[in-house]
Motif scaffolding. Structure first.
Motif, PDB file in Angstrom:
ATOM      1  N   VAL A 124     133.981  40.416  90.714  1.00  0.00           N
ATOM      2  CA  VAL A 124     133.722  41.783  91.162  1.00  0.00           C
ATOM      3  C   VAL A 124     134.869  42.195  92.073  1.00  0.00           C
ATOM      4  O   VAL A 124     135.364  41.385  92.865  1.00  0.00           O
ATOM      5  CB  VAL A 124     132.355  41.816  91.890  1.00  0.00           C
ATOM      6  N   ASP A 128     134.058  48.594  92.229  1.00  0.00           N
ATOM      7  CA  ASP A 128     132.926  48.356  91.317  1.00  0.00           C
ATOM      8  C   ASP A 128     131.645  48.929  91.922  1.00  0.00           C
ATOM      9  O   ASP A 128     131.382  48.780  93.113  1.00  0.00           O
ATOM     10  CB  ASP A 128     132.706  46.845  91.122  1.00  0.00           C
ATOM     11  N   ILE A 130     127.865  48.339  91.521  1.00  0.00           N
ATOM     12  CA  ILE A 130     126.995  47.326  90.918  1.00  0.00           C
ATOM     13  C   ILE A 130     125.557  47.830  90.872  1.00  0.00           C
ATOM     14  O   ILE A 130     125.081  48.475  91.808  1.00  0.00           O
ATOM     15  CB  ILE A 130     127.051  46.010  91.752  1.00  0.00           C
ATOM     16  N   ARG A 160     125.088  44.532  86.770  1.00  0.00           N
ATOM     17  CA  ARG A 160     126.006  45.214  85.850  1.00  0.00           C
ATOM     18  C   ARG A 160     126.981  46.079  86.632  1.00  0.00           C
ATOM     19  O   ARG A 160     126.701  46.476  87.765  1.00  0.00           O
ATOM     20  CB  ARG A 160     125.213  46.128  84.898  1.00  0.00           C
ATOM     21  N   ASP A 161     128.090  46.398  85.962  1.00  0.00           N
ATOM     22  CA  ASP A 161     129.028  47.354  86.559  1.00  0.00           C
ATOM     23  C   ASP A 161     128.725  48.752  86.034  1.00  0.00           C
ATOM     24  O   ASP A 161     127.757  48.944  85.271  1.00  0.00           O
ATOM     25  CB  ASP A 161     130.477  46.924  86.294  1.00  0.00           C
ATOM     26  N   VAL A 167     128.019  41.632  84.965  1.00  0.00           N
ATOM     27  CA  VAL A 167     128.999  40.884  85.768  1.00  0.00           C
ATOM     28  C   VAL A 167     128.419  39.545  86.240  1.00  0.00           C
ATOM     29  O   VAL A 167     129.164  38.634  86.600  1.00  0.00           O
ATOM     30  CB  VAL A 167     129.503  41.706  86.982  1.00  0.00           C
TER      31      VAL A 167
END
Ligand SMILES: [Zn+2]
Length: 339
Positions: A124, A128, A130, A160-161, A167
């Motif tokens: 990460v 980003d 998240i 997730r991104d 991720v």
């Protein structure tokens, strides 16, 4: 109702596969400021977390977030956690509130986290955004544990991104249990569990037919040495036969109270709660009667600092009353032992 009730089990089973926390996007994007704060708090000195040039030198595009920080980006924050603890549903976490209520109904009002297994798909990086969603993976049958009877609840959190790419994932297991009477644990999440520990006892010696006499004498504060009645050779530790002549016949003689340090070590780790550290473990030479060859005892030195111990140092017998069942010989510096 009882919690072994089949209908109750069915209601719990209905939660398996269910969304516990709806997909929730972090309040803030990943930032270098938060990474730096975390790295300092954790005393993580890896330069790829804080030094852009150092990160580029490793082939990265710049600094990255610590992998273990993944959970932190989407934490709900203090106010929402307090609201949950008061039983107020937090938007998106209705499933969680329902499950906790059902577990409370079964008497499982306390919680302790037991496992957290992460899998990371990519690093990460700052910028980003998240998100996380949490699904129930399994709820165990009732188990008897050291804390009380309870059920292990396993959930899967998927991080997730902004492009919906995973991720990382986190398999999270808690024990929801009925506190034993007298426990102070309550149902708050995640409540630390207080289990008052009795003082740790020294490990019990492995007593057998050959060495029982030695520990029995120690209980009476008598330090004895085994003697072969055929050839008079002394021996320690206790054994069934004479190493000099092979005879099985033996008696004991008093060891006397004075000895000298043959060798020693200072134990620091691993620590056992029954001992004080640094722990001095010594081999003490005990002379035989009338200048005859003596024996050597593994023991502890007391009332002396590690830096003051010397090989050959005169020591004198004392007794450690460890607990109701265990009395052991220890040695302290001999005040009369001028050398
Ligand atoms: Zn012998």
């Amino acid at each position: 109702m009882t919690t072994t009730d089949a209908a109750y089990d069915d209601r719990l089973a209905e939660f398996v596969g269910r969304e516990l926390v709806r997909r929730t996007v972090a309040k803030d994007a990943v930032s270098t400021a938060a990474i730096r704060t975390w790295a300092e708090a954790m005393e993580d000195t890896n330069p790829v977390l804080v030094d852009d040039a150092a990160a580029r030198a490793t082939g990265r595009d710049g600094v990255v977030a610590p992998a273990t920080m993944l959970q932190a980006w989407t934490m709900r924050g203090y106010a929402a956690t307090q609201a949950l603890a008061r039983g107020e549903a937090t938007p998106g976490a209705e499933g969680f509130a329902e499950l906790v209520a059902l577990l409370d109904e079964g008497g499982y009002t306390s919680v302790v986290a037991t496992d957290s297994d992460f899998e990371f798909a990519r690093e990460v990086v700052p910028g980003d955004l998240i998100s996380v969603e949490e699904v129930v993976e399994a709820i165990s049958p009732e188990k008897r544990t050291g804390l009380g009877v309870g059920r292990f609840v396993t959930t899967l959190r998927t991080y997730r991104d902004a492009a919906d790419e995973v991720v990382g994932t986190q398999r999270w297991r808690t024990l929801r249990f009925r506190p034993k009477p007298g426990s102070t644990a309550d149902g708050a999440e995640p409540a630390p569990v207080e289990t008052p520990e009795p003082p740790a006892l020294r490990p019990r010696p492995a007593i057998n037919l050959d060495n029982a006499f030695w520990f029995e004498a120690a209980t009476e504060k008598r330090l004895v040495v085994q003697r072969c009645t055929t050839c008079s050779t002394l021996r320690h530790p206790p054994g069934p036969a004479c190493p000099a002549c092979g005879s099985f016949d033996w008696d004991t003689v008093p060891a006397g109270e004075k000895g000298t340090v043959h060798s020693y070590v200072v134990a620091h780790h691993p620590r056992h709660p029954a001992f004080d550290y640094p722990l001095l473990i010594a081999l003490v030479d005990l002379p035989g009667p009338g200048g005859s060859p003596g024996t050597r005892l593994t023991t502890n030195l007391v009332d002396v600092r590690p830096e003051d111990v010397e090989i050959g140092m005169p020591v004198v017998l004392d007794w450690l009353e460890a607990d109701d069942e265990l009395t052991l010989p220890v040695f302290r510096p001999d005040p009369e032992g001028q050398r």
